[in-house]
Write an enzyme that holds these catalytic residues in place. Sequence first.
Site, PDB file in Angstrom:
ATOM      1  N   HIS A  17     -28.591 -30.642  -8.889  1.00 43.23           N
ATOM      2  CA  HIS A  17     -28.188 -30.262  -7.531  1.00 43.23           C
ATOM      3  C   HIS A  17     -26.949 -31.052  -7.097  1.00 43.23           C
ATOM      4  CE1 HIS A  17     -32.741 -29.434  -7.008  1.00 43.23           C
ATOM      5  NE2 HIS A  17     -32.162 -28.256  -6.973  1.00 43.23           N
ATOM      6  N   LYS A  41     -46.143 -22.490   0.297  1.00 43.88           N
ATOM      7  CA  LYS A  41     -45.889 -23.134  -0.988  1.00 43.88           C
ATOM      8  C   LYS A  41     -46.227 -24.625  -0.909  1.00 43.88           C
ATOM      9  CE  LYS A  41     -41.860 -23.169  -3.936  1.00 43.88           C
ATOM     10  NZ  LYS A  41     -40.495 -22.652  -4.065  1.00 43.88           N
ATOM     11  N   ARG A  90     -28.034 -21.550 -14.094  1.00 45.25           N
ATOM     12  CA  ARG A  90     -28.250 -22.330 -15.319  1.00 45.25           C
ATOM     13  C   ARG A  90     -28.359 -21.445 -16.540  1.00 45.25           C
ATOM     14  NH1 ARG A  90     -33.036 -25.347 -12.292  1.00 45.25           N
ATOM     15  NH2 ARG A  90     -32.985 -23.262 -11.402  1.00 45.25           N
ATOM     16  N   SER A 128     -36.120 -28.726 -10.901  1.00 45.24           N
ATOM     17  CA  SER A 128     -37.096 -29.498 -10.116  1.00 45.24           C
ATOM     18  C   SER A 128     -38.501 -29.279 -10.674  1.00 45.24           C
ATOM     19  CB  SER A 128     -37.053 -29.086  -8.643  1.00 45.24           C
ATOM     20  OG  SER A 128     -35.845 -29.480  -8.056  1.00 45.24           O
TER      21      SER A 128
HETATM   22  P1  ADP Z   1     -35.588 -22.991  -5.387  1.00 48.14           P
HETATM   23  O1  ADP Z   1     -36.862 -23.552  -4.870  1.00 48.14           O
HETATM   24  O2  ADP Z   1     -34.981 -21.904  -4.532  1.00 48.14           O
HETATM   25  O3  ADP Z   1     -35.580 -22.656  -6.852  1.00 48.14           O
HETATM   26  P2  ADP Z   1     -34.256 -25.354  -6.093  1.00 48.14           P
HETATM   27  O4  ADP Z   1     -34.330 -26.586  -5.266  1.00 48.14           O
HETATM   28  O5  ADP Z   1     -35.019 -25.348  -7.352  1.00 48.14           O
HETATM   29  O6  ADP Z   1     -34.600 -24.142  -5.177  1.00 48.14           O
HETATM   30  O7  ADP Z   1     -32.749 -25.010  -6.444  1.00 48.14           O
HETATM   31  C1  ADP Z   1     -31.785 -24.734  -5.460  1.00 48.14           C
HETATM   32  C2  ADP Z   1     -30.508 -24.257  -6.127  1.00 48.14           C
HETATM   33  O8  ADP Z   1     -30.047 -25.248  -7.022  1.00 48.14           O
HETATM   34  C3  ADP Z   1     -30.634 -22.991  -6.961  1.00 48.14           C
HETATM   35  O9  ADP Z   1     -29.462 -22.222  -6.780  1.00 48.14           O
HETATM   36  C4  ADP Z   1     -30.668 -23.471  -8.365  1.00 48.14           C
HETATM   37  O10 ADP Z   1     -30.124 -22.518  -9.260  1.00 48.14           O
HETATM   38  C5  ADP Z   1     -29.756 -24.660  -8.253  1.00 48.14           C
HETATM   39  N1  ADP Z   1     -30.019 -25.626  -9.317  1.00 48.14           N
HETATM   40  C6  ADP Z   1     -31.157 -26.268  -9.554  1.00 48.14           C
HETATM   41  N2  ADP Z   1     -31.043 -27.075 -10.626  1.00 48.14           N
HETATM   42  C7  ADP Z   1     -29.774 -26.931 -11.077  1.00 48.14           C
HETATM   43  C8  ADP Z   1     -29.041 -27.458 -12.172  1.00 48.14           C
HETATM   44  N3  ADP Z   1     -29.600 -28.300 -13.041  1.00 48.14           N
HETATM   45  N4  ADP Z   1     -27.747 -27.084 -12.334  1.00 48.14           N
HETATM   46  C9  ADP Z   1     -27.194 -26.197 -11.465  1.00 48.14           C
HETATM   47  N5  ADP Z   1     -27.844 -25.649 -10.431  1.00 48.14           N
HETATM   48  C10 ADP Z   1     -29.112 -25.994 -10.231  1.00 48.14           C
END
Ligand code: ADP
Length: 159
Positions: A17, A41, A90, A128
Amino acid sequence: MKTAVFPGSFDPITRGHVELVKRAAPLFDRIVVAVGINSQKQTLFDLEQRMQWLREVFAEEPKVSVDSFEGLTAHFCQRIGARYLLRGLRNASDFDYEKTISQLNEIVGEGLETIFLISQPAYSHISSTIVREIIKGGGNARPFLPDQLQLPARYNTTP
Ligand code: ADP
């Protein structure tokens, strides 16, 4: 003012992120990292903890602020005057999912544009979900977490 919202659960925020927000910073005047609250959730970390980590991680980034919202992301963007959403890609499954969401958001958000950045290879394996599994299993999640993030003592890893 060109404002982008970077929405997510950030449960917890990862290096993936952070890398995305840093790369997007030159493209916008302001980036609002926004935690979407989904009462259905179950999260590993509570909202206040996730927001505190976000504030710590982006404390030195003048363009970045942290917020949270309930309800539709598109409505939150309208409320704060953001015309852009920021999302990371990703892999192909991210693409399939994000494509539909961005098309819906363009309609619901009346012209809301989603800007996608492809993650750098060094970060594309980080999610995450995986990080939560490592933390819950007592593994060392440090390589995936921003340096500023201190896990609560109950999650201290065993060597
Ligand atoms: P969600 O619960 O909507 O999946 P996340 O917190 O997992 O939200 O992710 C939010 C955003 O961050 C999403 O657009 C996801 O693709 C992006 N993201 C998460 N991890 C990475 C990463 N390692 N590299 C690039 N983008 C990421």
